[in-house]
Design a protein around this motif. Structure first.
Motif, PDB file in Angstrom:
ATOM      1  N   GLY A  32       0.800  -1.221   0.000  1.00 31.30           N
ATOM      2  CA  GLY A  32       0.000   0.000   0.000  1.00 31.30           C
ATOM      3  C   GLY A  32       0.827   1.263   0.000  1.00 31.30           C
ATOM      4  N   GLY A  33       2.159   1.116   0.036  1.00 29.63           N
ATOM      5  CA  GLY A  33       3.047   2.265   0.021  1.00 29.63           C
ATOM      6  C   GLY A  33       3.020   2.984  -1.317  1.00 29.63           C
ATOM      7  N   VAL A  34       3.377   4.265  -1.290  1.00 26.38           N
ATOM      8  CA  VAL A  34       3.221   5.136  -2.454  1.00 26.38           C
ATOM      9  C   VAL A  34       4.577   5.662  -2.921  1.00 26.38           C
ATOM     10  CG1 VAL A  34       2.282   7.357  -3.226  1.00 26.38           C
ATOM     11  CG2 VAL A  34       0.873   5.819  -1.842  1.00 26.38           C
ATOM     12  N   LEU A  35       4.782   5.626  -4.239  1.00 22.79           N
ATOM     13  CA  LEU A  35       5.924   6.266  -4.880  1.00 22.79           C
ATOM     14  C   LEU A  35       5.421   7.502  -5.616  1.00 22.79           C
ATOM     15  CD1 LEU A  35       8.850   6.413  -6.058  1.00 22.79           C
ATOM     16  CD2 LEU A  35       8.042   4.922  -7.907  1.00 22.79           C
ATOM     17  N   ALA A  73       8.702   6.739 -18.167  1.00 22.21           N
ATOM     18  CA  ALA A  73       8.672   6.562 -16.712  1.00 22.21           C
ATOM     19  C   ALA A  73       7.331   5.995 -16.277  1.00 22.21           C
ATOM     20  CB  ALA A  73       8.935   7.894 -16.011  1.00 22.21           C
ATOM     21  N   CYS A  74       6.247   6.528 -16.836  1.00 14.49           N
ATOM     22  CA  CYS A  74       4.911   6.042 -16.491  1.00 14.49           C
ATOM     23  C   CYS A  74       4.744   4.575 -16.901  1.00 14.49           C
ATOM     24  CB  CYS A  74       3.863   6.917 -17.162  1.00 14.49           C
ATOM     25  SG  CYS A  74       2.192   6.672 -16.532  1.00 14.49           S
ATOM     26  N   GLY A  88       1.890  -2.155 -11.509  1.00 14.93           N
ATOM     27  CA  GLY A  88       0.557  -2.455 -12.013  1.00 14.93           C
ATOM     28  C   GLY A  88      -0.339  -1.241 -12.096  1.00 14.93           C
ATOM     29  N   ASN A  89       0.223  -0.057 -11.798  1.00 11.43           N
ATOM     30  CA  ASN A  89      -0.570   1.171 -11.831  1.00 11.43           C
ATOM     31  C   ASN A  89       0.352   2.371 -11.899  1.00 11.43           C
ATOM     32  OD1 ASN A  89      -0.237   2.338  -8.827  1.00 11.43           O
ATOM     33  ND2 ASN A  89      -0.506   0.108  -8.710  1.00 11.43           N
ATOM     34  N   CYS A  90      -0.120   3.426 -12.525  1.00 16.61           N
ATOM     35  CA  CYS A  90       0.576   4.711 -12.533  1.00 16.61           C
ATOM     36  C   CYS A  90      -0.457   5.782 -12.825  1.00 16.61           C
ATOM     37  CB  CYS A  90       1.690   4.754 -13.573  1.00 16.61           C
ATOM     38  SG  CYS A  90       2.593   6.332 -13.593  1.00 16.61           S
ATOM     39  N   GLU A  91      -0.615   6.695 -11.886  1.00 14.17           N
ATOM     40  CA  GLU A  91      -1.619   7.755 -11.991  1.00 14.17           C
ATOM     41  C   GLU A  91      -0.916   9.102 -12.129  1.00 14.17           C
ATOM     42  OE1 GLU A  91      -5.169   9.695  -9.185  1.00 14.17           O
ATOM     43  OE2 GLU A  91      -4.051   7.920  -8.525  1.00 14.17           O
ATOM     44  N   ILE A 102       3.434  14.922 -12.020  1.00 14.31           N
ATOM     45  CA  ILE A 102       3.591  14.162 -10.785  1.00 14.31           C
ATOM     46  C   ILE A 102       2.954  12.801 -11.007  1.00 14.31           C
ATOM     47  CG2 ILE A 102       3.167  14.017  -8.307  1.00 14.31           C
ATOM     48  CD1 ILE A 102       4.953  16.354  -9.144  1.00 14.31           C
ATOM     49  N   LEU A 103       3.780  11.759 -10.957  1.00 10.74           N
ATOM     50  CA  LEU A 103       3.329  10.381 -11.170  1.00 10.74           C
ATOM     51  C   LEU A 103       3.243   9.657  -9.831  1.00 10.74           C
ATOM     52  CD1 LEU A 103       5.544   9.417 -14.248  1.00 10.74           C
ATOM     53  CD2 LEU A 103       3.313  10.547 -14.234  1.00 10.74           C
ATOM     54  N   LYS A 104       2.189   8.881  -9.682  1.00 15.65           N
ATOM     55  CA  LYS A 104       1.975   8.132  -8.438  1.00 15.65           C
ATOM     56  C   LYS A 104       1.753   6.659  -8.755  1.00 15.65           C
ATOM     57  CE  LYS A 104      -1.494   7.364  -4.817  1.00 15.65           C
ATOM     58  NZ  LYS A 104      -2.867   7.716  -4.389  1.00 15.65           N
ATOM     59  N   SER A 105       2.506   5.808  -8.085  1.00 14.16           N
ATOM     60  CA  SER A 105       2.269   4.364  -8.123  1.00 14.16           C
ATOM     61  C   SER A 105       2.118   3.851  -6.708  1.00 14.16           C
ATOM     62  CB  SER A 105       3.417   3.620  -8.822  1.00 14.16           C
ATOM     63  OG  SER A 105       3.385   3.827 -10.220  1.00 14.16           O
ATOM     64  N   THR A 106       1.238   2.875  -6.548  1.00 13.71           N
ATOM     65  CA  THR A 106       0.988   2.270  -5.244  1.00 13.71           C
ATOM     66  C   THR A 106       1.366   0.803  -5.288  1.00 13.71           C
ATOM     67  OG1 THR A 106      -0.853   3.795  -4.874  1.00 13.71           O
ATOM     68  CG2 THR A 106      -0.752   1.843  -3.460  1.00 13.71           C
TER      69      THR A 106
END
Length: 214
Positions: free
Chosen positions: A170-173, A186-187, A195-198, A208-212
């Motif tokens: 559940g940690g976030v990058l 990068a995305c 498995g995800n990139c928002e 700003i890219l976010k992966s969990t």
């Protein structure tokens, strides 16, 4: 002729912010930066990233990260430089310990100085080549990075994909990167890894890219 050119390239790299011990002539500046009700003062120098001001992309990340939910664990800032991202994280979340790592010894010295000047104690600032010196037994709820693009794609990808081994479930990058400097790839790499990139934010070409971590 080739040896002379190689020596020149090597000398130029030693001036860069991703060098371990940059030999650029010292040229210190003091930068004030304000986000909401938090004001921090940073001493910068030649041989570190964005010596004249807090980099615009770092500023976008600092403002965006405040709104992100993540497991209430420790925080890691990879490629901290003189410390703006990590030190703001430490101010935003004073009950968390923030690890701040870089290979640039000049930047790390400044980050420690800036933590002291701003009376920030909940930080652990030390040298690490990406995650090489980060304790494998210590997991993080949030990893932040403005990756060193000029160090090359291999280093950037190591930061983005290597974070997976250091995040809790559940940690976030969170990553800031310009579209023209590799945001699409990068995305894709983050999607392949997590498995995800928002895309959380777009601002003047900075994403700003976010992966969990699942």
């Amino acid at each position: 002729m080739k040896r002379r050119r190689d020596n020149r390239i090597s000398a130029e790299k030693n001036q860069m912010y991703f060098a371990t011990d940059p030999n650029a002539k010292h040229d210190e500046h003091v930068v004030d930066y304000h986000v909401d009700n938090v004001d921090l003062k940073f001493t910068t120098d030649a041989g570190v990233f964005s010596k004249m001001r807090v980099d615009y992309g770092s500023g976008v990340l600092i403002k965006t990260m405040k709104e992100v939910d993540f497991p209430k664990n420790n925080i890691l800032d990879v490629g901290t430089g003189y410390g703006p991202i990590g030190l703001f994280a430490a101010k935003f979340w004073p009950d968390k310990k923030v690890d701040m790592v870089d290979v640039n010894e000049r930047g790390l010295k400044l980050a420690k100085q800036n933590a002291k000047v701003n009376h920030i104690k909940n930080v652990n600032i030390y040298s690490s080549d990406c995650y090489a010196q980060v304790d494998n037994d210590k997991k993080f709820g949030l990893i932040l990075t403005n990756p060193p693009i000029r160090a090359g794609k291999k280093v950037v990808n190591e930061i983005l994909m290597g974070a997976n081994e250091h995040l809790v479930s559940g940690g976030v990058l969170l990553v800031v990167i310009q579209k023209k400097q590799g945001e699409p790839s990068a995305c894709k790499n983050m999607t392949d890894t997590y498995g995800n990139c928002e895309i959380l934010t777009r601002d003047k070409g900075y994403y700003i890219l976010k992966s969990t971590k699942n």
